[in-house]
Enzyme design. Structure first.
Site, PDB file in Angstrom:
ATOM      1  CG  HIS A  21      -1.825  -1.189   1.896  1.00  0.00           C
ATOM      2  ND1 HIS A  21      -1.839  -1.946   2.901  1.00  0.00           N
ATOM      3  CD2 HIS A  21      -2.649  -1.422   0.593  1.00  0.00           C
ATOM      4  CE1 HIS A  21      -3.116  -2.927   2.205  1.00  0.00           C
ATOM      5  NE2 HIS A  21      -3.661  -2.291   0.933  1.00  0.00           N
ATOM      6  CE  LYS A  45     -10.721  -7.447   1.251  1.00  0.00           C
ATOM      7  NZ  LYS A  45      -9.424  -6.763   0.828  1.00  0.00           N
ATOM      8  NE  ARG A  94      -2.435  -7.354  -4.466  1.00  0.00           N
ATOM      9  CZ  ARG A  94      -3.049  -7.648  -3.529  1.00  0.00           C
ATOM     10  NH1 ARG A  94      -2.673  -7.714  -3.112  1.00  0.00           N
ATOM     11  NH2 ARG A  94      -4.732  -7.713  -3.661  1.00  0.00           N
ATOM     12  CB  SER A 132      -4.194  -6.991   4.460  1.00  0.00           C
ATOM     13  OG  SER A 132      -3.831  -5.572   3.670  1.00  0.00           O
TER      14      SER A 132
HETATM   15  O1  PNS Z   1      -8.527  -2.757   0.003  1.00  0.00           O
HETATM   16  P1  PNS Z   1     -10.286  -3.282   0.041  1.00  0.00           P
HETATM   17  O2  PNS Z   1     -10.504  -4.019   0.559  1.00  0.00           O
HETATM   18  O3  PNS Z   1     -10.057  -4.264  -2.035  1.00  0.00           O
HETATM   19  O4  PNS Z   1     -10.911  -1.989  -0.403  1.00  0.00           O
HETATM   20  C1  PNS Z   1     -11.950  -2.709  -0.321  1.00  0.00           C
HETATM   21  C2  PNS Z   1     -12.809  -0.527  -0.964  1.00  0.00           C
HETATM   22  C3  PNS Z   1     -12.836  -0.372   0.968  1.00  0.00           C
HETATM   23  C4  PNS Z   1     -11.827   0.716  -1.337  1.00  0.00           C
HETATM   24  C5  PNS Z   1     -13.851  -1.332  -1.388  1.00  0.00           C
HETATM   25  O5  PNS Z   1     -15.236  -2.074  -0.674  1.00  0.00           O
HETATM   26  C6  PNS Z   1     -15.163   0.819  -1.512  1.00  0.00           C
HETATM   27  O6  PNS Z   1     -15.047   0.615  -1.737  1.00  0.00           O
HETATM   28  N1  PNS Z   1     -16.073   0.664   0.018  1.00  0.00           N
HETATM   29  C7  PNS Z   1     -16.255   1.444   0.399  1.00  0.00           C
HETATM   30  C8  PNS Z   1     -18.393   1.290  -0.699  1.00  0.00           C
HETATM   31  C9  PNS Z   1     -17.670   1.737  -2.142  1.00  0.00           C
HETATM   32  O7  PNS Z   1     -17.986   2.504  -2.011  1.00  0.00           O
HETATM   33  N2  PNS Z   1     -18.320   0.506  -2.552  1.00  0.00           N
HETATM   34  C10 PNS Z   1     -17.738   1.093  -4.198  1.00  0.00           C
HETATM   35  C11 PNS Z   1     -19.533   1.137  -4.831  1.00  0.00           C
HETATM   36  S1  PNS Z   1     -20.789  -0.832  -4.432  1.00  0.00           S
END
Ligand code: PNS
Length: 164
Positions: A21, A45, A94, A132
């Protein structure tokens, strides 16, 4: 005419933040005037660290980057970006396995907020395997995570993961 500062957001669950990150955040900080590391909830998650812990770990990890701040938000990423007039979302890619999910998210975020772009940075080769979850798994079996977690938070992450 006064030029508007270009702000980017590096969103994620950061559970916890890793060197992978951090590499993406550092590179984004070189491309944009200001970067917000945004700690969000990923409904797919179950987080091991609380939101307050994830924010604190991220803040300590980016303390040396002067144009980077850390924030958190309980709603949609696209709404946060509208509110803060964010120009771009920056994410690390990745492997092919990341692409389908990130592509879907990118399309949805564009639909929700057409003024905003999603920029993908290719992960550094050394971090291709890093996530993570793998860090948490390694720590839970007593493995050495010092190459994968930012130095300022290493001891706290190790201690916290041992408690689990
Ligand atoms: O590190 P991650 O878990 O891959 O990140 C995913 C994250 C947190 C960026 C994604 O789940 C997110 O944007 N969550 C907030 C809710 C949202 O805006 N979802 C996207 C449109 S449905």
């Amino acid at each position: 005419m006064k030029e508007r500062l270009k702000t980017a957001v590096c969103p994620g669950s950061f559970d916890p933040i890793t060197n992978g990150h951090l590499d993406i955040i550092r590179r984004a900080a070189g491309m944009f005037d200001r970067v917000i590391v945004l700690v969000l909830h990923n409904p797919e998650k179950t987080a091991s660290f609380t939101t307050a812990e994830r924010v604190d770990l991220a803040r300590r990890s980016v303390a040396d980057m002067e144009n980077v701040v850390v924030d958190t938000f309980g709603g949609l990423l696209a709404d946060y970006c509208k509110m803060k007039q964010v120009a771009a979302i920056v994410k690390g890619l990745r492997a092919v396995s990341d692409f389908e999910y990130e592509f879907q998210m990118g399309l949805m975020n564009k639909k929700l907020n057409p003024d905003m772009e999603t920029v993908f940075l290719i992960t550094a080769q050394d971090n291709m395997f890093l996530s993570s979850s793998i860090v948490k798994q390694l720590a839970s079996f007593g493995g050495d995570i010092s190459d994968f977690v930012p130095a300022p938070i290493l001891t706290d992450v190790e201690r916290r993961l041992k408690e689990k």
